[in-house]
Design a protein around this motif. Sequence first.
Motif, PDB file in Angstrom:
ATOM      1  N   GLU A 185      -0.391   2.747  -0.588  1.00 26.54           N
ATOM      2  CA  GLU A 185      -1.243   2.158   0.436  1.00 26.54           C
ATOM      3  C   GLU A 185      -1.401   3.052   1.658  1.00 26.54           C
ATOM      4  OE1 GLU A 185       0.550  -1.652   0.897  1.00 26.54           O
ATOM      5  OE2 GLU A 185      -0.076  -2.290  -1.116  1.00 26.54           O
ATOM      6  N   ASN A 242      -1.781   0.538 -10.873  1.00 33.43           N
ATOM      7  CA  ASN A 242      -3.003   0.402 -10.079  1.00 33.43           C
ATOM      8  C   ASN A 242      -4.143   1.100 -10.807  1.00 33.43           C
ATOM      9  OD1 ASN A 242      -3.156  -0.588  -7.024  1.00 33.43           O
ATOM     10  ND2 ASN A 242      -4.792   0.879  -7.365  1.00 33.43           N
ATOM     11  N   ALA A 259       4.314   1.006  -4.184  1.00 34.01           N
ATOM     12  CA  ALA A 259       3.121   0.345  -3.651  1.00 34.01           C
ATOM     13  C   ALA A 259       2.918   0.706  -2.185  1.00 34.01           C
ATOM     14  CB  ALA A 259       3.251  -1.169  -3.815  1.00 34.01           C
ATOM     15  N   ASP A 281       3.152  -4.505  -8.985  1.00 34.17           N
ATOM     16  CA  ASP A 281       3.751  -3.771  -7.861  1.00 34.17           C
ATOM     17  C   ASP A 281       4.925  -2.901  -8.280  1.00 34.17           C
ATOM     18  OD1 ASP A 281       2.083  -4.545  -5.725  1.00 34.17           O
ATOM     19  OD2 ASP A 281       3.106  -6.457  -5.527  1.00 34.17           O
ATOM     20  N   ARG A 288      -6.208  -8.266  -6.668  1.00 34.23           N
ATOM     21  CA  ARG A 288      -5.167  -8.317  -7.685  1.00 34.23           C
ATOM     22  C   ARG A 288      -5.719  -8.959  -8.950  1.00 34.23           C
ATOM     23  NH1 ARG A 288       0.035  -7.233  -6.051  1.00 34.23           N
ATOM     24  NH2 ARG A 288       0.292  -6.869  -3.809  1.00 34.23           N
ATOM     25  N   ASP A 329     -10.301  -0.695  -6.169  1.00 36.53           N
ATOM     26  CA  ASP A 329      -8.854  -0.623  -6.301  1.00 36.53           C
ATOM     27  C   ASP A 329      -8.333  -1.964  -6.822  1.00 36.53           C
ATOM     28  OD1 ASP A 329      -6.771   1.266  -5.805  1.00 36.53           O
ATOM     29  OD2 ASP A 329      -6.043  -0.008  -4.189  1.00 36.53           O
ATOM     30  N   ARG A 340      -4.953  -3.941  -8.203  1.00 35.49           N
ATOM     31  CA  ARG A 340      -3.497  -3.936  -8.363  1.00 35.49           C
ATOM     32  C   ARG A 340      -3.108  -4.864  -9.509  1.00 35.49           C
ATOM     33  NH1 ARG A 340       0.206  -2.760  -4.593  1.00 35.49           N
ATOM     34  NH2 ARG A 340      -1.297  -1.088  -4.240  1.00 35.49           N
ATOM     35  N   LEU A 376       4.677   0.430 -10.042  1.00 29.03           N
ATOM     36  CA  LEU A 376       3.291   0.311  -9.600  1.00 29.03           C
ATOM     37  C   LEU A 376       2.311   0.598 -10.737  1.00 29.03           C
ATOM     38  CD1 LEU A 376       1.303  -0.152  -7.288  1.00 29.03           C
ATOM     39  CD2 LEU A 376       1.504   2.281  -6.713  1.00 29.03           C
TER      40      LEU A 376
END
Length: 208
Positions: free
Chosen positions: A26, A96, A22, A91, A116, A86, A88, A94
């Motif tokens: 980022e 995504n 994660a 985590d 999220r 994006d 999520r 990951l």
Amino acid sequence: MKALPDDSWLRKIRPQPAQVTAEEYEQLPEEIARAIEIVDGHVVYCAAPTPNHQTAGRRLANMLERHARAVMAQGHECLTVNNDVDLRLRDVPLLNRRPDVALYRCLDEERGERLRAEHALLVVEIVSPGSETQDTTDKLGEYAKAGIPHYWIVRLDRTGVSIIERYRLDRASMLYKHVGTFMKDEPGGPPSIANPIPMVIDWSDLLF
């Protein structure tokens, strides 16, 4: 593993040397993040959508936003609609995704809050050539397991959105149940629904 410097990594490296974390994701430049999804830490390259796909996503987002504004005017909590956002789901490892359209509770961006699964009310995926399995099987399971209440699978014809398959989360099983399919050519007036927010599906708004 360091953050990926450019998209040549996506095209040339076989196999991927390590799972993306994660934190590493980022750090990626936005132009790279927008071209990939991460599934169990592994990069999935997303081909650029066709113009019709992009138009359909924009039309759907506009429709959802109009109805979201209407319910907010009546006292509903703050809602946001975005395309290719994006999202999520997990985590570690990951996970995504970047759904074509998402309706979600407003985020506190000043505090760096990221979108999220718990914020999302509805995610929409538009089926394209090559995405059938991802949209109807993989993402169907992932979004349900993440706890997103509503999922739509959208199909297009030559004039615009033609089919909307609607799924609602069964929290006992954490699986989606099919709750109905709207088809553009069905007789009768525009269909309406109550969840995730009240709205009317006006097919004329969803033309190319």
